[in-house]
Design an enzyme around this catalytic site. Structure first.
Site, PDB file in Angstrom:
ATOM      1  CE  LYS A  77      -4.083  -1.940   2.241  1.00 37.20           C
ATOM      2  NZ  LYS A  77      -5.006  -1.823   3.387  1.00 37.20           N
ATOM      3  CG  ASN A  98      -7.855   1.008  -0.012  1.00 31.06           C
ATOM      4  OD1 ASN A  98      -7.897   2.205  -0.298  1.00 31.06           O
ATOM      5  ND2 ASN A  98      -8.927   0.323   0.309  1.00 31.06           N
ATOM      6  CG  ASP A 113      -8.162   0.224   3.988  1.00 34.83           C
ATOM      7  OD1 ASP A 113      -8.984  -0.501   3.404  1.00 34.83           O
ATOM      8  OD2 ASP A 113      -6.925   0.048   3.930  1.00 34.83           O
ATOM      9  CB  ALA A 138       0.802   1.625  15.775  1.00 33.78           C
ATOM     10  CE1 TYR A 232     -11.463  -9.205   6.350  1.00 32.01           C
ATOM     11  CE2 TYR A 232     -11.991 -11.405   5.572  1.00 32.01           C
ATOM     12  CZ  TYR A 232     -11.354 -10.191   5.403  1.00 32.01           C
ATOM     13  OH  TYR A 232     -10.606  -9.984   4.280  1.00 32.01           O
TER      14      TYR A 232
HETATM   15  P1  NDP Z   1       0.719  -4.053   9.533  1.00 25.00           P
HETATM   16  O1  NDP Z   1       1.695  -5.145   9.246  1.00 25.00           O
HETATM   17  O2  NDP Z   1       0.926  -2.710   8.939  1.00 25.00           O
HETATM   18  O3  NDP Z   1       0.662  -3.844  11.147  1.00 25.00           O
HETATM   19  C1  NDP Z   1       0.649  -4.958  12.002  1.00 25.00           C
HETATM   20  C2  NDP Z   1       0.286  -4.542  13.427  1.00 25.00           C
HETATM   21  O4  NDP Z   1       0.182  -5.725  14.223  1.00 25.00           O
HETATM   22  C3  NDP Z   1       1.335  -3.658  14.122  1.00 25.00           C
HETATM   23  O5  NDP Z   1       0.701  -2.822  15.042  1.00 25.00           O
HETATM   24  C4  NDP Z   1       2.198  -4.702  14.843  1.00 25.00           C
HETATM   25  O6  NDP Z   1       2.884  -4.207  15.947  1.00 25.00           O
HETATM   26  C5  NDP Z   1       1.125  -5.651  15.304  1.00 25.00           C
HETATM   27  N1  NDP Z   1       1.660  -6.981  15.573  1.00 25.00           N
HETATM   28  C6  NDP Z   1       2.143  -7.880  14.670  1.00 25.00           C
HETATM   29  N2  NDP Z   1       2.570  -8.987  15.306  1.00 25.00           N
HETATM   30  C7  NDP Z   1       2.386  -8.776  16.638  1.00 25.00           C
HETATM   31  C8  NDP Z   1       2.622  -9.550  17.799  1.00 25.00           C
HETATM   32  N3  NDP Z   1       3.183 -10.773  17.722  1.00 25.00           N
HETATM   33  N4  NDP Z   1       2.292  -9.034  19.008  1.00 25.00           N
HETATM   34  C9  NDP Z   1       1.732  -7.804  19.086  1.00 25.00           C
HETATM   35  N5  NDP Z   1       1.470  -7.012  18.022  1.00 25.00           N
HETATM   36  C10 NDP Z   1       1.787  -7.496  16.812  1.00 25.00           C
HETATM   37  O7  NDP Z   1      -0.704  -4.654   9.172  1.00 25.00           O
HETATM   38  P2  NDP Z   1      -2.034  -3.846   8.734  1.00 25.00           P
HETATM   39  O8  NDP Z   1      -2.169  -2.651   9.619  1.00 25.00           O
HETATM   40  O9  NDP Z   1      -2.056  -3.642   7.294  1.00 25.00           O
HETATM   41  O10 NDP Z   1      -3.177  -4.904   9.076  1.00 25.00           O
HETATM   42  C11 NDP Z   1      -3.545  -5.152  10.424  1.00 25.00           C
HETATM   43  C12 NDP Z   1      -4.769  -6.040  10.433  1.00 25.00           C
HETATM   44  O11 NDP Z   1      -5.896  -5.364   9.889  1.00 25.00           O
HETATM   45  C13 NDP Z   1      -4.595  -7.324   9.608  1.00 25.00           C
HETATM   46  O12 NDP Z   1      -5.151  -8.387  10.358  1.00 25.00           O
HETATM   47  C14 NDP Z   1      -5.429  -7.083   8.381  1.00 25.00           C
HETATM   48  O13 NDP Z   1      -5.963  -8.281   7.867  1.00 25.00           O
HETATM   49  C15 NDP Z   1      -6.534  -6.197   8.946  1.00 25.00           C
HETATM   50  N6  NDP Z   1      -7.148  -5.353   7.911  1.00 25.00           N
HETATM   51  C16 NDP Z   1      -8.500  -5.446   7.707  1.00 25.00           C
HETATM   52  C17 NDP Z   1      -9.102  -4.682   6.760  1.00 25.00           C
HETATM   53  C18 NDP Z   1     -10.578  -4.826   6.545  1.00 25.00           C
HETATM   54  O14 NDP Z   1     -11.079  -4.297   5.549  1.00 25.00           O
HETATM   55  N7  NDP Z   1     -11.299  -5.478   7.424  1.00 25.00           N
HETATM   56  C19 NDP Z   1      -8.354  -3.722   5.937  1.00 25.00           C
HETATM   57  C20 NDP Z   1      -6.947  -3.673   6.229  1.00 25.00           C
HETATM   58  C21 NDP Z   1      -6.376  -4.483   7.186  1.00 25.00           C
HETATM   59  P3  NDP Z   1       4.403  -3.645  15.775  1.00 25.00           P
HETATM   60  O15 NDP Z   1       4.251  -2.250  15.215  1.00 25.00           O
HETATM   61  O16 NDP Z   1       4.945  -3.663  17.142  1.00 25.00           O
HETATM   62  O17 NDP Z   1       5.119  -4.581  14.825  1.00 25.00           O
END
Ligand code: NDP
Length: 291
Positions: A77, A98, A113, A138, A232
């Site tokens: 993205k 997106n 989004d 975040a 989901y």
């Molecule tokens: P990113 O990879 O940008 O961010 C991942 C996030 O998850 C960060 O905050 C990261 O923390 C955290 N994280 C990852 N692993 C761990 C862990 N082991 N413990 C704690 N925190 C963790 O992903 P996105 O923001 O793009 O997506 C996030 C979610 O949102 C996904 O599940 C995605 O499927 C969903 N989504 C749903 C949409 C919808 O339309 N319903 C649209 C877009 C996304 P850190 O910064 O510390 O690494």
């Protein structure tokens, strides 16, 4: 709305698609193709698995062959945004695209989004205006949702993340529009929970089987709090089950996915997509997939 059973692709069929890595889990082709058939639009939507290093070549190549528009998903993205000639204010605020549209030889980048998230809340009767929001995560999705909540009148935006520095960075990048922003580690969720009226789970935890939940102690949540998991799964996510056990209202990410898709049509075709058709197609896709 009738379904066009006779449709088959021809020389003037518009092609649209999704770029991401992975894309095999995506419900977007099911949603968009069902919507095309329902409204009689001569268009077809495919998912393309593209590696990071090939994103620019893929986008330029698809533009060259006259593709009408694209969705972009994780992890492309940000790169998609950087390749655009024109960027909408909400894509700028989200720091990611997106949706791409190819118009008059230029690439327009949008981000639906955050607006999709707000539409899904509205459809569920949940207000953001005047509410204290607690965002867990975040990453890219969290940033789009944070920008949308701030613009929609949230009074407080607490961002709890595994790496608090990333929560701080998010708050410095998003226009807060009057909301009070607080960055904190995941362990501080329990402190902020009693003050929150809307809690959003925006980490990627739950994507893989066996993932832990980012937060599980809901005893301190105030009655009437709405919790949204951006993930989901048919039957709900483990995170949602814990919240439901506390008697709180919980929504999953299907509504957001459907509405970001319906809003993408606006950029591609100048008209909103049929959200109800898309929602039904997504449910059928998830049932078939069994997760
Ligand atoms: P990113 O990879 O940008 O961010 C991942 C996030 O998850 C960060 O905050 C990261 O923390 C955290 N994280 C990852 N692993 C761990 C862990 N082991 N413990 C704690 N925190 C963790 O992903 P996105 O923001 O793009 O997506 C996030 C979610 O949102 C996904 O599940 C995605 O499927 C969903 N989504 C749903 C949409 C919808 O339309 N319903 C649209 C877009 C996304 P850190 O910064 O510390 O690494």
């Amino acid at each position: 709305m009738g379904v066009d059973d006779q449709w088959c692709p021809g020389p003037t069929t518009a092609l649209l698609g999704l770029l991401g890595n992975p894309v095999a889990h995506s419900g977007s082709p099911a949603m968009h193709n069902a919507a095309f058939r329902a409204v009689g639009r001569d268009a077809c939507y495919l998912a393309f698995h593209v590696d990071e290093r090939d994103v620019a070549a893929a986008i330029n190549g698809l533009q060259a062959i006259g593709v009408a528009g694209l969705n972009v998903t994780v992890p492309h993205k940000e790169q998609a945004l950087s390749l655009a000639d024109r960027v909408t204010p909400r894509a700028e605020a989200a720091g990611a695209a997106n949706v791409l549209a190819f118009k008059d030889g230029i690439i327009v980048a949008d981000n639906t989004d955050g607006a999709g998230f707000l539409r899904a809340l509205t459809a569920a009767g949940v207000e953001v205006d005047g509410r204290a929001v607690l965002l867990i995560g975040a990453g890219g999705a969290a940033r789009a949702v944070a920008a949308a909540c701030a613009a929609a009148g949230a009074t407080q935006l607490v961002v709890a993340n595994r790496s608090p520095a990333r929560a701080e960075a998010l708050l410095s990048q998003v226009p807060l529009a009057g909301a009070v922003g607080v960055a904190c580690p995941l362990t501080a969720v329990g402190h902020w929970l009693p003050k929150a009226q809307l809690v959003i789970q925006a980490t990627s935890l739950g994507l893989k089987p066996g993932d832990p939940v980012p937060w599980s102690d809901w005893a301190g949540a105030r009655p009437g709090t709405t919790v949204v998991d951006l993930l989901y799964k048919a039957g709900g996510t483990p995170f949602m089950h814990r919240v439901r056990d506390r008697g709180l209202t919980v929504l999953d990410g299907r509504g957001m996915l459907v509405w970001q898709a319906a809003l993408a049509w606006d950029l591609w075709f100048g008209q909103l997509g049929p959200a109800a058709v898309m929602a039904a197609a997504l449910d059928r896709w998830l049932d078939r997939k069994g997760d």
